[in-house]
Design an enzyme around this catalytic site. Structure first.
Site, PDB file in Angstrom:
ATOM      1  N   LYS A  22      17.646  74.777  89.496  1.00 20.24           N
ATOM      2  CA  LYS A  22      18.239  73.940  90.541  1.00 20.24           C
ATOM      3  C   LYS A  22      18.153  74.608  91.905  1.00 20.24           C
ATOM      4  O   LYS A  22      17.792  73.967  92.911  1.00 20.24           O
ATOM      5  CB  LYS A  22      19.705  73.650  90.199  1.00 20.24           C
ATOM      6  CG  LYS A  22      20.420  72.814  91.245  1.00 20.24           C
ATOM      7  CD  LYS A  22      21.900  72.669  90.953  1.00 20.24           C
ATOM      8  CE  LYS A  22      22.653  73.946  91.215  1.00 20.24           C
ATOM      9  NZ  LYS A  22      24.113  73.768  91.319  1.00 20.24           N
ATOM     10  N   SER A  23      18.488  75.898  91.976  1.00 22.48           N
ATOM     11  CA  SER A  23      18.494  76.601  93.266  1.00 22.48           C
ATOM     12  C   SER A  23      17.111  76.604  93.909  1.00 22.48           C
ATOM     13  O   SER A  23      16.968  76.377  95.119  1.00 22.48           O
ATOM     14  CB  SER A  23      18.976  78.047  93.075  1.00 22.48           C
ATOM     15  OG  SER A  23      20.305  78.094  92.659  1.00 22.48           O
ATOM     16  N   ARG A  27      15.735  74.510  97.361  1.00 19.73           N
ATOM     17  CA  ARG A  27      15.042  75.227  98.438  1.00 19.73           C
ATOM     18  C   ARG A  27      13.642  74.657  98.672  1.00 19.73           C
ATOM     19  O   ARG A  27      13.197  74.529  99.816  1.00 19.73           O
ATOM     20  CB  ARG A  27      14.967  76.720  98.100  1.00 19.73           C
ATOM     21  CG  ARG A  27      16.292  77.451  98.296  1.00 19.73           C
ATOM     22  CD  ARG A  27      16.320  78.792  97.581  1.00 19.73           C
ATOM     23  NE  ARG A  27      17.461  79.612  97.964  1.00 19.73           N
ATOM     24  CZ  ARG A  27      18.690  79.466  97.490  1.00 19.73           C
ATOM     25  NH1 ARG A  27      18.944  78.520  96.604  1.00 19.73           N
ATOM     26  NH2 ARG A  27      19.669  80.267  97.893  1.00 19.73           N
ATOM     27  N   ARG A 117      34.999  73.377 100.188  1.00 20.64           N
ATOM     28  CA  ARG A 117      34.355  74.685 100.136  1.00 20.64           C
ATOM     29  C   ARG A 117      34.164  75.244 101.552  1.00 20.64           C
ATOM     30  O   ARG A 117      33.902  74.493 102.498  1.00 20.64           O
ATOM     31  CB  ARG A 117      33.018  74.584  99.402  1.00 20.64           C
ATOM     32  CG  ARG A 117      33.205  74.120  97.968  1.00 20.64           C
ATOM     33  CD  ARG A 117      31.949  74.180  97.153  1.00 20.64           C
ATOM     34  NE  ARG A 117      31.488  75.556  96.971  1.00 20.64           N
ATOM     35  CZ  ARG A 117      30.431  75.874  96.234  1.00 20.64           C
ATOM     36  NH1 ARG A 117      29.726  74.920  95.638  1.00 20.64           N
ATOM     37  NH2 ARG A 117      30.074  77.136  96.094  1.00 20.64           N
ATOM     38  N   GLN A 162      23.563  82.160  99.915  1.00 22.16           N
ATOM     39  CA  GLN A 162      23.576  80.998 100.808  1.00 22.16           C
ATOM     40  C   GLN A 162      23.781  81.411 102.258  1.00 22.16           C
ATOM     41  O   GLN A 162      23.155  80.850 103.168  1.00 22.16           O
ATOM     42  CB  GLN A 162      24.645  80.011 100.360  1.00 22.16           C
ATOM     43  CG  GLN A 162      24.309  79.357  99.024  1.00 22.16           C
ATOM     44  CD  GLN A 162      25.388  78.420  98.533  1.00 22.16           C
ATOM     45  OE1 GLN A 162      26.400  78.184  99.210  1.00 22.16           O
ATOM     46  NE2 GLN A 162      25.203  77.864  97.351  1.00 22.16           N
ATOM     47  N   ASP A 304      27.230  82.779  88.632  1.00 24.40           N
ATOM     48  CA  ASP A 304      27.103  81.453  88.026  1.00 24.40           C
ATOM     49  C   ASP A 304      27.301  81.489  86.516  1.00 24.40           C
ATOM     50  O   ASP A 304      27.610  80.460  85.900  1.00 24.40           O
ATOM     51  CB  ASP A 304      25.730  80.846  88.333  1.00 24.40           C
ATOM     52  CG  ASP A 304      25.608  80.379  89.763  1.00 24.40           C
ATOM     53  OD1 ASP A 304      26.648  80.131  90.403  1.00 24.40           O
ATOM     54  OD2 ASP A 304      24.466  80.265  90.250  1.00 24.40           O
ATOM     55  N   LYS A 331      34.157  78.107  94.430  1.00 27.09           N
ATOM     56  CA  LYS A 331      32.998  77.354  93.962  1.00 27.09           C
ATOM     57  C   LYS A 331      33.353  75.865  93.924  1.00 27.09           C
ATOM     58  O   LYS A 331      34.244  75.413  94.635  1.00 27.09           O
ATOM     59  CB  LYS A 331      32.565  77.884  92.589  1.00 27.09           C
ATOM     60  CG  LYS A 331      32.008  79.310  92.645  1.00 27.09           C
ATOM     61  CD  LYS A 331      30.678  79.341  93.379  1.00 27.09           C
ATOM     62  CE  LYS A 331      30.032  80.698  93.385  1.00 27.09           C
ATOM     63  NZ  LYS A 331      28.719  80.697  94.065  1.00 27.09           N
ATOM     64  N   ARG A 335      37.166  78.368  89.731  1.00 26.71           N
ATOM     65  CA  ARG A 335      36.600  78.610  88.400  1.00 26.71           C
ATOM     66  C   ARG A 335      37.369  79.660  87.600  1.00 26.71           C
ATOM     67  O   ARG A 335      37.165  79.752  86.391  1.00 26.71           O
ATOM     68  CB  ARG A 335      35.122  78.984  88.508  1.00 26.71           C
ATOM     69  CG  ARG A 335      34.250  77.772  88.772  1.00 26.71           C
ATOM     70  CD  ARG A 335      32.780  78.081  88.700  1.00 26.71           C
ATOM     71  NE  ARG A 335      32.021  76.857  88.924  1.00 26.71           N
ATOM     72  CZ  ARG A 335      30.792  76.821  89.386  1.00 26.71           C
ATOM     73  NH1 ARG A 335      30.167  77.944  89.692  1.00 26.71           N
ATOM     74  NH2 ARG A 335      30.174  75.672  89.549  1.00 26.71           N
ATOM     75  N   ARG A 377      29.903  73.591  85.551  1.00 26.11           N
ATOM     76  CA  ARG A 377      29.843  74.827  84.769  1.00 26.11           C
ATOM     77  C   ARG A 377      31.069  74.992  83.863  1.00 26.11           C
ATOM     78  O   ARG A 377      30.970  75.577  82.785  1.00 26.11           O
ATOM     79  CB  ARG A 377      29.662  76.033  85.693  1.00 26.11           C
ATOM     80  CG  ARG A 377      28.355  75.971  86.468  1.00 26.11           C
ATOM     81  CD  ARG A 377      27.871  77.312  86.943  1.00 26.11           C
ATOM     82  NE  ARG A 377      26.750  77.171  87.858  1.00 26.11           N
ATOM     83  CZ  ARG A 377      25.476  76.990  87.487  1.00 26.11           C
ATOM     84  NH1 ARG A 377      25.174  76.936  86.205  1.00 26.11           N
ATOM     85  NH2 ARG A 377      24.529  76.866  88.395  1.00 26.11           N
TER      86      ARG A 377
END
Length: 414
Positions: A22-23, A27, A117, A162, A304, A331, A335, A377
């Site tokens: 996904k990351s 990008r 966030r 990030q 993660d 997050k 979490r 997650r």
């Protein structure tokens, strides 16, 4: 929101296919949309976060067409736009950096979770560079009025790829280089992709220097997402079974989970490695794990994977400790709090601490109902614990579509 029941599994698959990262997919969508020319991105994720990124880039003027797991992207000069990032913090933060030095007015927003966030960690250094950004108490929605950007030397206050990526993207449109110094090296997907697209960027240890650059489109193949593969790895280890996950990304800034699990007694081998900008290969997992302690420099390299590791710790005989993980509270949800709540609902002996959790493993888990608070997650970690225990009902389990749309089919073996 859809409730999902995950039964106790009697066997797991011999082979799993890792979903695209996904990351890296996010990008690729952002950078290829900004670059000159056409790019072809193969094995791209079609999860919600990537589709949100694609929607933003189309609003800015790029052309993006999906054909199965391939995206055809043609860059374009960006126009002023209102951008909805959905649940994708990566999209929101990277675009804040990329757009800060461009002509135009850009409004960035997202869903309720993303609005909670922190954005100030990106806005503050960009403002030092000369960015004109209006925020809502350091959170979304924000408004960017494009302005001339200067250089910067910045020590990141928290380990965050990030933050680093946002500043690198701001440097592309600035008048001088940006130097970012990290206490702990974070994932380097942005740096690798920029280098392959003519970005003037270099890395020495934990320092990255990015200079004004013109990017050109290129073909990219996205590897599998190791932060998704970890759930299958933990399921195999929790049930003391064996499986192979094919096509997993092995970037050294992401593969620390393999080092950690081996350190805890897991038998893990890697085969069929393909070397490229982002190396990938097949991971075979066997056996079980001993209790573990995770803290310090482990945390940024495992951030993660921590909910999955907490679920796995429930099946290790002894006490496991996760500490120094305050960042988990910022997050998609808190979490620390929500991992503890989810696993406790299944009968786990788990305790929340200020910066982590303590898990006393070896206790038989029971069937229970888990509310993941919309966090993908947490939902996937609960599914692993339930599948290896006595099952679980996950309220709003469809939140996993943010990163792993086919997760429940995979974990249930259907």
């Amino acid at each position: 929101m859809t409730d999902v029941t995950v039964p106790r599994i009697k066997k797991i698959r011999d082979v799993y296919h890792c979903p695209p990262d996904k990351s890296i997919s996010v990008r690729a969508v952002i950078l290829c949309s900004f670059a000159h020319g056409r790019s072809v991105v193969k094995n791209i994720s079609r999860c919600d976060d990537v589709l949100s990124a694609a929607g933003c880039m189309r609003n800015l003027g790029a052309s993006i067409e999906f054909d199965g797991d391939t995206a055809y992207i043609t860059g374009s000069p960006f126009r002023s736009a209102k951008l909805d990032c959905g649940n994708s913090a990566t999209t929101a933060r990277l675009l804040t950096g990329l757009l800060a030095g461009l002509d135009g007015i850009f409004e960035i927003d997202g869903d309720e979770s993303l609005r909670n966030r922190p954005m100030s960690r990106v806005i503050d250094p960009l403002s030092i560079m000369g960015a004109n950004i209006e925020s809502t108490d350091g959170r979304l929605p924000i408004k960017i009025i494009g302005s001339a950007l200067g250089g910067l030397e910045y020590f990141t206050p928290v380990p965050s790829a990030q933050i680093k990526s946002a500043l690198c993207l701001a440097a592309l449109n600035g008048s001088a280089p940006v130097k970012i110094i990290e206490k702990v090296k974070t994932r380097d997907h942005t740096e690798r992709m920029l280098k392959g697209m003519n970005g003037q960027i270099k890395t020495i240890g934990n320092t990255v220097v990015c200079a004004p650059s013109v990017l050109f489109g290129r073909d990219i193949t996205v590897p599998g997402d190791i932060s998704a593969a970890v759930y299958m790895m933990c399921l195999a280890l929790a049930t003391r079974r064996e499986c192979m996950i094919r096509g997993v990304g092995l970037n050294e800034t992401r593969s620390h989970i393999i080092t950690l699990l081996r350190r805890c007694g897991a038998d893990i081998s890697i085969d069929n490695v393909t070397e490229s900008d982002e190396p990938y290969g097949d991971i075979r997992v066997r056996g079980g794990v001993l209790p573990f302690e995770i803290g310090g420099e482990d945390i940024p390299l495992l951030i993660d994977e921590l909910p999955a590791l907490a679920a796995l710790a429930c099946f290790a005989n002894g006490t496991s400790v996760i500490s120094g993980a305050e960042e988990l509270r910022y997050k998609e949800s808190d979490r620390i709090k929500n991992t503890v709540s989810a696993l406790r609902a299944l009968g786990a002996d788990i305790e929340e601490t200020g910066d982590g959790m303590v898990i006393r493993g070896g206790k038989q888990l029971l069937f229970g109902t888990v509310d993941p608070k919309g966090d993908h997650r947490i939902a996937m970690a609960a599914a692993v614990a339930g599948a290896a225990g006595q099952g679980v009902l996950i309220s709003g389990g469809d939140c996993v579509s943010v990163s792993f749309p086919d997760f429940f089919a995979e974990v249930s073996g259907v």
